[in-house]
Design an enzyme around this catalytic site. Structure first.
Site, PDB file in Angstrom:
ATOM      1  N   ASP A   9       0.784  -1.253   0.000  1.00  6.30           N
ATOM      2  CA  ASP A   9       0.000   0.000   0.000  1.00  6.30           C
ATOM      3  C   ASP A   9       0.812   1.297   0.000  1.00  6.30           C
ATOM      4  O   ASP A   9       0.507   2.227   0.772  1.00  6.30           O
ATOM      5  CB  ASP A   9      -0.939   0.010   1.222  1.00  6.30           C
ATOM      6  CG  ASP A   9      -1.982  -1.100   1.191  1.00  6.30           C
ATOM      7  OD1 ASP A   9      -1.976  -1.901   0.252  1.00  6.30           O
ATOM      8  OD2 ASP A   9      -2.805  -1.170   2.132  1.00  6.30           O
ATOM      9  N   LYS A 107      -7.014  -4.903  -2.971  1.00 10.72           N
ATOM     10  CA  LYS A 107      -7.744  -5.472  -1.834  1.00 10.72           C
ATOM     11  C   LYS A 107      -8.670  -4.433  -1.233  1.00 10.72           C
ATOM     12  O   LYS A 107      -8.473  -3.228  -1.438  1.00 10.72           O
ATOM     13  CB  LYS A 107      -6.753  -5.991  -0.790  1.00 10.72           C
ATOM     14  CG  LYS A 107      -5.852  -4.906  -0.251  1.00 10.72           C
ATOM     15  CD  LYS A 107      -4.806  -5.460   0.687  1.00 10.72           C
ATOM     16  CE  LYS A 107      -3.962  -4.370   1.274  1.00 10.72           C
ATOM     17  NZ  LYS A 107      -4.697  -3.370   2.068  1.00 10.72           N
ATOM     18  N   CYS A 152      -1.815  -2.830   7.693  1.00 11.04           N
ATOM     19  CA  CYS A 152      -1.733  -3.745   6.548  1.00 11.04           C
ATOM     20  C   CYS A 152      -0.447  -4.562   6.512  1.00 11.04           C
ATOM     21  O   CYS A 152      -0.473  -5.726   6.127  1.00 11.04           O
ATOM     22  CB  CYS A 152      -1.973  -2.985   5.258  1.00 11.04           C
ATOM     23  SG  CYS A 152      -3.708  -2.455   5.153  1.00 11.04           S
TER      24      CYS A 152
HETATM   25  C1  VGL Z   1      -4.542   0.567   5.804  1.00  7.77           C
HETATM   26  C2  VGL Z   1      -6.113   1.416   7.217  1.00  7.77           C
HETATM   27  C3  VGL Z   1      -7.094   1.275   6.261  1.00  7.77           C
HETATM   28  C4  VGL Z   1      -3.114   0.191   5.576  1.00  7.77           C
HETATM   29  C5  VGL Z   1      -5.507   0.409   4.827  1.00  7.77           C
HETATM   30  O1  VGL Z   1      -2.659   0.132   4.410  1.00  7.77           O
HETATM   31  O2  VGL Z   1      -2.398  -0.044   6.589  1.00  7.77           O
HETATM   32  N1  VGL Z   1      -4.865   1.049   6.994  1.00  7.77           N
HETATM   33  N2  VGL Z   1      -6.784   0.777   5.069  1.00  7.77           N
END
Ligand code: VGL
Ligand code: ZN
Length: 198
Positions: A9, A107, A152
């Site tokens: 991410d 995702k 994540c």
């Molecule tokens: C994430 C919160 C919500 C992350 C993704 O990538 O850690 N955290 N969505």
């Protein structure tokens, strides 16, 4: 004994100026690019929510970001709207070297279930397909980097360990949100699961 680098991410919304900015989130990009050269397989993940996703506080009357709610699959932190499919915030950081990526896993696409992990949605049952992809290639060792360490990255690392991969988290190439001690809890959970943190 193939190895894989999983880059979690590294998206605009998780970098300074983004909707769910992780402090210094952008600073890890150059060293992640360099590290990609050392791996047989490089996987990128991309948080990829439909508008109105159930993990967004704005989808729940009277709720604010960072409050908790109970979802059918368990407790869930409510987030600011982030990584909405196709938005500029959902783009991978412009400096991330996507040319080295073998696959990009998206995702969090199910409106009803959040997905922190690159392997399973937060119900811990619905797979993304990444396990099969890696095992088909003979991958046994995984190095994990990216955002955020305590969400994540942690959930992806714990799932990978549970699935039998040997997992290393490069903490210098991760950055954390650190909500109510979540970073310390993540480190403890990763240690208990036999994940090496370096
Ligand atoms: C994430 C919160 C919500 C992350 C993704 O990538 O850690 N955290 N969505
Ligand atoms: Zn998300």
């Amino acid at each position: 004994m193939a190895n894989a680098l999983i880059v979690i991410d590294v998206q605009n919304d998780f970098c300074p100026g983004g909707a769910l900015a992780v402090p210094e989130g952008d600073q890890i990009v150059p060293r992640i690019n360099a590290l990609m050269q050392d791996f047989d397989t490089v996987v990128l993940t991309q948080d990829w929510h439909p508008a109105g996703h159930s993990s967004f506080a704005s989808s729940h009357d009277g709720k604010s970001p960072y409050e908790m709610i109970d979802m059918p699959y368990g407790p869930q932190v409510l987030w600011p709207d982030h990584c909405v499919q196709g938005s500029a915030g959902s783009d991978l950081h412009a400096d991330l070297d996507v040319t080295r990526a073998n696959v990009i896993i998206r995702k969090g696409t199910n409106p009803a279930i959040d997905s922190y992990s690159a392997f399973f949605e937060n119900d811990q049952k619905t797979p993304t397909g990444l396990e099969g992809y890696l095992k088909t290639l003979g991958v046994t060792e995984i190095t994990m980097v990216g955002l955020a360490t305590d969400f994540c990255v942690q959930f992806s690392a714990l799932d990978a360990a549970r699935l039998g991969f040997q997992v290393t988290v490069r903490e210098g190439l991760c950055r954390a949100i650190d909500l109510d001690g979540s970073l310390k809890a993540a480190k403890n959970a990763m240690d208990a699961a036999g994940i090496s943190r370096i």
